[in-house]
Scaffold this active site. Structure first.
Site, PDB file in Angstrom:
ATOM      1  N   SER A 186       0.829  -1.211   0.000  1.00 48.34           N
ATOM      2  CA  SER A 186       0.000   0.000   0.000  1.00 48.34           C
ATOM      3  C   SER A 186       0.859   1.254   0.000  1.00 48.34           C
ATOM      4  O   SER A 186       0.345   2.344  -0.212  1.00 48.34           O
ATOM      5  CB  SER A 186      -0.845   0.054   1.268  1.00 48.34           C
ATOM      6  OG  SER A 186      -1.620  -1.081   1.389  1.00 48.34           O
ATOM      7  N   HIS A 233      -1.322  -2.502  -7.184  1.00 44.78           N
ATOM      8  CA  HIS A 233      -1.968  -2.178  -5.906  1.00 44.78           C
ATOM      9  C   HIS A 233      -3.493  -2.245  -6.013  1.00 44.78           C
ATOM     10  O   HIS A 233      -4.134  -1.337  -6.556  1.00 44.78           O
ATOM     11  CB  HIS A 233      -1.508  -0.777  -5.449  1.00 44.78           C
ATOM     12  CG  HIS A 233      -2.096  -0.370  -4.140  1.00 44.78           C
ATOM     13  ND1 HIS A 233      -2.520   0.906  -3.876  1.00 44.78           N
ATOM     14  CD2 HIS A 233      -2.349  -1.087  -3.018  1.00 44.78           C
ATOM     15  CE1 HIS A 233      -3.001   0.956  -2.649  1.00 44.78           C
ATOM     16  NE2 HIS A 233      -2.910  -0.235  -2.113  1.00 44.78           N
ATOM     17  N   GLU A 284      -4.043   0.493  -8.829  1.00 50.51           N
ATOM     18  CA  GLU A 284      -2.952   1.422  -9.129  1.00 50.51           C
ATOM     19  C   GLU A 284      -1.758   0.620  -9.634  1.00 50.51           C
ATOM     20  O   GLU A 284      -1.378  -0.368  -8.997  1.00 50.51           O
ATOM     21  CB  GLU A 284      -2.506   2.174  -7.861  1.00 50.51           C
ATOM     22  CG  GLU A 284      -3.418   3.296  -7.444  1.00 50.51           C
ATOM     23  CD  GLU A 284      -2.911   4.008  -6.184  1.00 50.51           C
ATOM     24  OE1 GLU A 284      -2.948   5.238  -6.162  1.00 50.51           O
ATOM     25  OE2 GLU A 284      -2.507   3.340  -5.217  1.00 50.51           O
ATOM     26  N   ASN A 317      -3.709   6.193  -1.159  1.00 54.94           N
ATOM     27  CA  ASN A 317      -3.400   6.220   0.278  1.00 54.94           C
ATOM     28  C   ASN A 317      -2.691   7.492   0.721  1.00 54.94           C
ATOM     29  O   ASN A 317      -2.761   7.866   1.891  1.00 54.94           O
ATOM     30  CB  ASN A 317      -2.591   4.981   0.666  1.00 54.94           C
ATOM     31  CG  ASN A 317      -3.477   3.751   0.670  1.00 54.94           C
ATOM     32  OD1 ASN A 317      -4.666   3.836   0.956  1.00 54.94           O
ATOM     33  ND2 ASN A 317      -2.918   2.610   0.321  1.00 54.94           N
TER      34      ASN A 317
END
Ligand code: NAD
Length: 292
Positions: free
Chosen positions: A120, A141, A153, A191
């Protein structure tokens, strides 16, 4: 490796299980590895339960479920992953653990196999440098829960070659997910934006501005978020949240990313959210009850 048929998954937790689930549904053969047979079996049982739930709710045909189940098998030994064309590491968000996995895994992989991480937040370039194949290493991701969330991602390390990027793109498209490309900076795009918001919600609780319920209701109804930030933190896993904040704090050297001490305390208590039965809510009863 330009065409992939078999996917290896390292880590049969919430994310590894989800990635195995969608990959099998898309027709790939999937091999699932974790630290013990018990962990693997638990992961496979969760996948089977989730696939069955999709059938029960009319989102999936029984025939597709059956085919997917047949596509997934346990890889009790790391050497079983030698058969994989693409290995996705979805183990605990801890750089030391991931490094150890790559050191053990790389010598056992097919030399042409692509290695991806579902991290992450950790630098893809730094992780790639721990492997024997930085040019065939990439960040793929996924979002949680993988079968539901549409976004993936893709993150290239400095050495990732074009062919690896193209193979990853083809794989994600095959899963019918939407790709967003992020540069390799701490926590990437989603994130980098989401976790400081969650951390701020925890500070809001820590400073007594609002209760767990007040904060979650405020953001659900006041900002139209489908889930409150504390509920979402429990869903992600508080250890993962803390780890991402630490990566942002260390990687960008800015005090605005300081992890809230209350988040640290919950993690120290082992109250990691849904996966351990308790976090900002207690999930052990019929309905979740706020723990503060
Ligand atoms: P999790 O705790 O549910 O699962 C982690 C799994 O890794 C466990 O089953 C554990 O046994 C296994 N593991 C630990 N050490 C291992 C080793 N040496 N070899 C093999 N397996 C090992 O965690 P998760 O939420 O599935 O997160 C996994 C990865 O996915 C992390 O990198 C995390 O940052 C990333 N991720 C998580 C989310 C999320 O919302 N939870 C979202 C996107 C990405």
């Amino acid at each position: 490796m330009s065409k992939i048929g078999t996917i290896g998954i390292v880590g049969a937790g919430q994310m590894g299980g989800g990635i195995a689930h969608v990959s099998a549904l898309a027709g790939y053969k999937v091999l699932v590895y974790d630290v013990s047979s018990e962990r693997i079996e638990k992961g496979l049982a969760t996948i089977n339960g989730n696939l069955a739930r999709q059938v029960a709710s009319g989102k999936l045909e029984e025939k597709a479920r059956k085919a997917a189940v047949e596509h997934i098998s346990a890889a009790p030994a790391m050497s079983d992953l030698a058969a994989a064309d693409l290995v996705i590491e979805a183990a605990t968000e801890d750089e030391a653990i991931k490094r150890k996995i790559y050191a053990q895994l790389c010598p056992q992989l097919n030399p042409t196999a692509i290695l991806a991480t579902n991290t992450s937040s950790i630098s893809i370039t730094r992780l790639a440098a721990q492997t024997d194949r930085p040019e065939r290493f990439i960040g793929i991701h996924f979002m949680n829960p993988v079968p539901v969330m549409k976004l993936v991602e893709l993150v290239r390390g400095i050495a990732t070659d074009d062919q690896t990027f193209d193979v990853a793109k083809t794989y994600v498209k095959q899963l019918e997910k939407t790709i967003t490309v992020s540069e390799d900076f701490p926590a990437f795009i989603v994130n980098r934006i989401l976790l400081p918001m969650i951390n701020e919600a925890i500070y809001t609780l820590y400073e007594g501005v609002g209760t767990v319920e007040a904060i979650d209701t405020a953001m659900k109804l006041g900002a139209n978020h489908p889930m409150g930030p504390l509920q979402l933190a429990d869903f992600i896993g508080l250890d993962t949240c803390l780890s991402i904040m630490q990566v942002l704090h260390d990687g960008l050297s800015d005090s605005k990313y300081r992890p809230c001490p209350l988040l640290v305390k919950y993690v120290e208590a082992g109250w990691l959210g849904r996966k351990t039965g308790r976090g900002f809510y207690d999930y052990r009863g019929e309905t979740p009850v706020p723990t503060r």
